[in-house]
Design a protein around this motif. Structure first.
Motif, PDB file in Angstrom:
ATOM      1  N   TRP A 223       0.780  -1.130   0.217  1.00 62.50           N
ATOM      2  CA  TRP A 223      -0.026   0.200   0.630  1.00 62.50           C
ATOM      3  C   TRP A 223       0.917   1.365   0.210  1.00 62.50           C
ATOM      4  CZ3 TRP A 223      -3.839  -2.010   4.738  1.00 62.50           C
ATOM      5  CH2 TRP A 223      -4.569  -2.817   3.968  1.00 62.50           C
ATOM      6  N   CYS A 224       1.549   0.984   0.758  1.00 62.00           N
ATOM      7  CA  CYS A 224       3.039   2.405   0.808  1.00 62.00           C
ATOM      8  C   CYS A 224       4.064   2.328  -0.277  1.00 62.00           C
ATOM      9  CB  CYS A 224       3.334   2.291   2.223  1.00 62.00           C
ATOM     10  SG  CYS A 224       3.150   2.098   3.712  1.00 62.00           S
ATOM     11  N   ILE A 225       4.347   1.750  -0.817  1.00 56.56           N
ATOM     12  CA  ILE A 225       5.144   1.312  -2.908  1.00 56.56           C
ATOM     13  C   ILE A 225       4.454   1.697  -3.474  1.00 56.56           C
ATOM     14  CG2 ILE A 225       6.676   0.548  -3.156  1.00 56.56           C
ATOM     15  CD1 ILE A 225       7.767   0.147  -0.765  1.00 56.56           C
ATOM     16  N   THR A 252      20.602 -17.916  -2.640  1.00 61.27           N
ATOM     17  CA  THR A 252      21.249 -19.165  -2.619  1.00 61.27           C
ATOM     18  C   THR A 252      19.581 -19.809  -3.010  1.00 61.27           C
ATOM     19  OG1 THR A 252      22.447 -18.862  -0.170  1.00 61.27           O
ATOM     20  CG2 THR A 252      22.596 -21.274  -1.114  1.00 61.27           C
ATOM     21  N   MET A 253      19.898 -20.766  -3.874  1.00 62.28           N
ATOM     22  CA  MET A 253      19.313 -21.919  -4.491  1.00 62.28           C
ATOM     23  C   MET A 253      18.151 -20.773  -5.449  1.00 62.28           C
ATOM     24  SD  MET A 253      19.668 -24.924  -2.323  1.00 62.28           S
ATOM     25  CE  MET A 253      18.596 -26.440  -3.514  1.00 62.28           C
ATOM     26  N   PRO A 254      18.219 -19.930  -5.842  1.00 58.53           N
ATOM     27  CA  PRO A 254      17.221 -18.927  -6.542  1.00 58.53           C
ATOM     28  C   PRO A 254      16.309 -19.414  -6.921  1.00 58.53           C
ATOM     29  CG  PRO A 254      18.906 -19.089  -7.523  1.00 58.53           C
ATOM     30  CD  PRO A 254      19.625 -19.994  -6.540  1.00 58.53           C
ATOM     31  N   HIS A 255      14.802 -19.181  -6.389  1.00 58.24           N
ATOM     32  CA  HIS A 255      13.837 -19.682  -6.754  1.00 58.24           C
ATOM     33  C   HIS A 255      13.063 -18.672  -6.746  1.00 58.24           C
ATOM     34  CE1 HIS A 255      14.833 -24.043  -5.786  1.00 58.24           C
ATOM     35  NE2 HIS A 255      13.894 -24.247  -6.011  1.00 58.24           N
ATOM     36  N   THR A 256      11.336 -18.791  -7.285  1.00 59.15           N
ATOM     37  CA  THR A 256      10.643 -17.623  -7.982  1.00 59.15           C
ATOM     38  C   THR A 256       9.581 -18.124  -7.732  1.00 59.15           C
ATOM     39  OG1 THR A 256       9.293 -16.224  -9.716  1.00 59.15           O
ATOM     40  CG2 THR A 256      10.268 -18.231 -10.164  1.00 59.15           C
ATOM     41  N   ILE A 257       8.676 -17.315  -7.195  1.00 58.29           N
ATOM     42  CA  ILE A 257       6.885 -17.747  -7.167  1.00 58.29           C
ATOM     43  C   ILE A 257       5.997 -17.238  -7.880  1.00 58.29           C
ATOM     44  CG2 ILE A 257       6.959 -17.883  -4.175  1.00 58.29           C
ATOM     45  CD1 ILE A 257       5.819 -15.014  -4.058  1.00 58.29           C
ATOM     46  N   GLY A 258       6.539 -16.888  -9.018  1.00 56.99           N
ATOM     47  CA  GLY A 258       5.818 -16.340 -10.413  1.00 56.99           C
ATOM     48  C   GLY A 258       5.587 -15.175 -10.353  1.00 56.99           C
ATOM     49  N   CYS A 259       6.439 -14.112  -9.870  1.00 53.98           N
ATOM     50  CA  CYS A 259       6.361 -12.462  -9.935  1.00 53.98           C
ATOM     51  C   CYS A 259       7.560 -12.932  -9.934  1.00 53.98           C
ATOM     52  CB  CYS A 259       5.914 -11.629  -8.382  1.00 53.98           C
ATOM     53  SG  CYS A 259       6.384 -12.344  -6.802  1.00 53.98           S
ATOM     54  N   GLU A 260       8.137 -11.149  -9.979  1.00 55.41           N
ATOM     55  CA  GLU A 260       9.236 -10.190 -10.720  1.00 55.41           C
ATOM     56  C   GLU A 260      10.936 -11.108  -9.432  1.00 55.41           C
ATOM     57  OE1 GLU A 260       8.531  -6.017 -10.036  1.00 55.41           O
ATOM     58  OE2 GLU A 260       7.498  -6.747 -11.451  1.00 55.41           O
ATOM     59  N   HIS A 261      10.287 -11.343  -8.194  1.00 59.37           N
ATOM     60  CA  HIS A 261      11.354 -11.117  -7.250  1.00 59.37           C
ATOM     61  C   HIS A 261      12.067 -12.424  -6.917  1.00 59.37           C
ATOM     62  CE1 HIS A 261       8.477  -8.000  -6.654  1.00 59.37           C
ATOM     63  NE2 HIS A 261      10.051  -7.014  -5.891  1.00 59.37           N
ATOM     64  N   ILE A 262      13.322 -12.456  -6.841  1.00 53.69           N
ATOM     65  CA  ILE A 262      14.117 -13.832  -6.084  1.00 53.69           C
ATOM     66  C   ILE A 262      14.084 -14.208  -5.041  1.00 53.69           C
ATOM     67  CG2 ILE A 262      15.734 -15.424  -6.584  1.00 53.69           C
ATOM     68  CD1 ILE A 262      14.324 -14.433  -9.383  1.00 53.69           C
ATOM     69  N   PHE A 263      13.823 -15.826  -4.335  1.00 59.23           N
ATOM     70  CA  PHE A 263      13.791 -15.831  -3.108  1.00 59.23           C
ATOM     71  C   PHE A 263      15.213 -17.153  -2.852  1.00 59.23           C
ATOM     72  CE2 PHE A 263      10.029 -14.466  -4.139  1.00 59.23           C
ATOM     73  CZ  PHE A 263       9.356 -13.437  -3.169  1.00 59.23           C
ATOM     74  N   CYS A 264      15.612 -17.065  -1.783  1.00 58.42           N
ATOM     75  CA  CYS A 264      16.455 -18.177  -1.478  1.00 58.42           C
ATOM     76  C   CYS A 264      15.145 -19.448  -1.295  1.00 58.42           C
ATOM     77  CB  CYS A 264      17.281 -17.860  -0.094  1.00 58.42           C
ATOM     78  SG  CYS A 264      18.364 -16.876  -0.122  1.00 58.42           S
ATOM     79  N   ASP A 275       2.643 -20.302   6.772  1.00 54.39           N
ATOM     80  CA  ASP A 275       1.838 -19.379   5.930  1.00 54.39           C
ATOM     81  C   ASP A 275       1.060 -20.385   4.413  1.00 54.39           C
ATOM     82  OD1 ASP A 275      -0.654 -17.731   5.885  1.00 54.39           O
ATOM     83  OD2 ASP A 275       0.602 -15.988   5.969  1.00 54.39           O
ATOM     84  N   MET A 276       0.419 -20.608   4.162  1.00 53.79           N
ATOM     85  CA  MET A 276      -0.271 -21.507   3.195  1.00 53.79           C
ATOM     86  C   MET A 276      -0.511 -20.118   2.391  1.00 53.79           C
ATOM     87  SD  MET A 276      -2.601 -24.389   4.726  1.00 53.79           S
ATOM     88  CE  MET A 276      -3.088 -25.047   2.530  1.00 53.79           C
ATOM     89  N   TYR A 277      -1.596 -18.647   3.083  1.00 50.35           N
ATOM     90  CA  TYR A 277      -1.226 -17.935   2.226  1.00 50.35           C
ATOM     91  C   TYR A 277      -0.527 -16.935   1.669  1.00 50.35           C
ATOM     92  CZ  TYR A 277      -6.015 -19.850   2.797  1.00 50.35           C
ATOM     93  OH  TYR A 277      -7.094 -20.582   3.434  1.00 50.35           O
ATOM     94  N   PHE A 278       0.694 -17.371   2.156  1.00 50.90           N
ATOM     95  CA  PHE A 278       2.303 -16.728   1.802  1.00 50.90           C
ATOM     96  C   PHE A 278       2.014 -15.390   1.100  1.00 50.90           C
ATOM     97  CE2 PHE A 278       5.831 -16.099   0.443  1.00 50.90           C
ATOM     98  CZ  PHE A 278       7.015 -15.200   0.999  1.00 50.90           C
ATOM     99  N   THR A 279       2.221 -14.560   0.389  1.00 54.17           N
ATOM    100  CA  THR A 279       2.656 -13.688  -0.519  1.00 54.17           C
ATOM    101  C   THR A 279       2.980 -12.903  -0.519  1.00 54.17           C
ATOM    102  OG1 THR A 279       1.314 -11.975   0.899  1.00 54.17           O
ATOM    103  CG2 THR A 279      -0.088 -13.439  -0.464  1.00 54.17           C
ATOM    104  N   CYS A 280       4.492 -12.375  -1.558  1.00 54.49           N
ATOM    105  CA  CYS A 280       5.630 -11.817  -1.326  1.00 54.49           C
ATOM    106  C   CYS A 280       5.705 -10.584  -1.398  1.00 54.49           C
ATOM    107  CB  CYS A 280       5.713 -11.413  -3.240  1.00 54.49           C
ATOM    108  SG  CYS A 280       7.089 -10.712  -3.943  1.00 54.49           S
ATOM    109  N   PRO A 281       6.454 -10.676  -0.341  1.00 56.22           N
ATOM    110  CA  PRO A 281       6.308  -9.059   0.362  1.00 56.22           C
ATOM    111  C   PRO A 281       6.566  -8.203  -0.695  1.00 56.22           C
ATOM    112  CG  PRO A 281       8.090 -10.926   0.870  1.00 56.22           C
ATOM    113  CD  PRO A 281       7.508 -10.916   0.206  1.00 56.22           C
ATOM    114  N   LYS A 282       8.065  -7.831  -1.638  1.00 61.50           N
ATOM    115  CA  LYS A 282       7.466  -6.413  -1.981  1.00 61.50           C
ATOM    116  C   LYS A 282       6.873  -5.845  -3.181  1.00 61.50           C
ATOM    117  CE  LYS A 282      11.731  -6.544  -1.357  1.00 61.50           C
ATOM    118  NZ  LYS A 282      12.940  -5.711  -0.928  1.00 61.50           N
ATOM    119  N   CYS A 283       5.542  -7.285  -3.765  1.00 63.12           N
ATOM    120  CA  CYS A 283       4.086  -6.583  -4.235  1.00 63.12           C
ATOM    121  C   CYS A 283       2.993  -7.236  -4.214  1.00 63.12           C
ATOM    122  CB  CYS A 283       4.882  -7.615  -5.324  1.00 63.12           C
ATOM    123  SG  CYS A 283       4.575  -9.422  -6.076  1.00 63.12           S
TER     124      CYS A 283
END
Length: 305
Positions: A223-225, A252-264, A275-283
């Motif tokens: 909401w802020c960004i 480390t071992m980069p993975h994606t969840i379907g958006c533009e951001h990368i995660f370990c 959390d089953m309803y986890f969402t990307c913290p960026k978008c």
């Protein structure tokens, strides 16, 4: 006059809970004194006090008795609660302290009885002779009768409120107030405020584990960004792949969840399992599937950018 004296006796009567609190304070003091005394021999040979422990304890309790009951007519717990012993055998209406004989017999019954019980237990513990077996049975019977008498005395104490212990009843000494007890004035505003605050704190303690802080943080950040779009090209993944969106370190071992951001892998997998309803913290994008980064994009190329 008689009615006034009876009324003063009733008003100055020591509550049962105060007498029991005094006994508990005495036990706590004895444990504290013994722990402090045993720590003095912490650096010596282990088991140094084991053979003489009943005698050492008896000496310590005798020392306490000399400067409490013998000199001030009250134990330490009673002194804290404004209580002292009174000679109940005295026919006078005024306060009469316990006699010297009563104080001496009090020491014999409390300190000497405890020492005798512990010493007899140590004496008969490693003896297997028939004579010692009979003596041990006699001692056990006597101790059992004393415990039963103490229980009966305690039940009578709960009914009448006098003589909390069997020793006090046998010696005729009972607890009275040193000074007339003052009526406590309680501020109910303060009590209401404390109760309200404690209730609110307990409600927060119950509520906070139910709130998903990570998801709430992601919502607030989304909401802020304001979002400028959601490009899904490989170049966008490469430019955003310099750090993990959760831990902020090199992925480390980069993975994606379907958006533009990368995660370990471990960051996103543990968050998704938690959390089953986890969402990307960026978008704020929802997790469709946790997939490794496409093989066409190498981390060396991302670093070159």
């Amino acid at each position: 006059m008689a009615s006034k004296e009876e009324n003063t006796k009733r008003t100055n009567r020591v509550l049962r809970i105060s007498q029991l609190d005094a006994l508990e304070l005495n036990k706590a003091l004895e444990q504290l004194v013994w722990s402090q005394f045993s720590q003095c021999f912490h650096g010596f040979k282990p088991g140094l006090l084991a053979h003489f422990e009943p005698e050492v304890k008896a000496f310590l309790w005798l020392f306490l008795w000399r400067f409490t009951v013998y000199s001030k007519n009250a134990t330490v717990g009673q002194s804290v609660l404004n209580i002292q012993y009174k000679n109940d055998f005295s026919p006078k209406l005024r306060y009469q302290p316990p006699s010297k004989n009563q104080k001496l017999w009090y020491a014999v019954c409390t300190i000497g009885g405890t020492w005798l019980e512990e010493r007899c237990y140590d004496l008969f513990r490693n003896r297997h002779l028939a004579s010692f077996g009979k003596a041990r049975q006699c001692v056990n019977i006597i101790v059992g009768l004393l415990k039963l008498s103490g229980l009966i005395n305690f039940l009578i104490f709960l009914q009448r409120g006098k003589f909390a212990t069997l020793t006090e009843r046998l010696l005729g000494i009972r607890s009275v107030f040193c000074k007339p007890p003052n009526i406590r004035e309680v501020g109910f505003e303060y009590m209401n405020r404390e109760l309200l605050w404690h209730g609110f704190a307990e409600f927060l303690i119950f509520l906070l584990p139910l709130i998903n802080i990570q998801k709430l943080k992601a919502k607030l950040s989304s909401w802020c960004i304001p979002l400028t779009g959601a490009p899904n090209s490989d170049s966008t993944l490469a430019t955003s792949g310099k750090q993990c969106s959760l831990c902020g370190e090199w992925p480390t071992m980069p993975h994606t969840i379907g958006c533009e951001h990368i995660f370990c892998y471990y960051c996103v997998k543990s968050s998704f399992l938690f959390d089953m309803y986890f969402t990307c913290p960026k978008c704020g994008a929802e997790v469709h599937s946790v997939q490794p980064l496409k093989s066409g994009i190498e981390m060396s190329e991302v670093n070159a950018l």
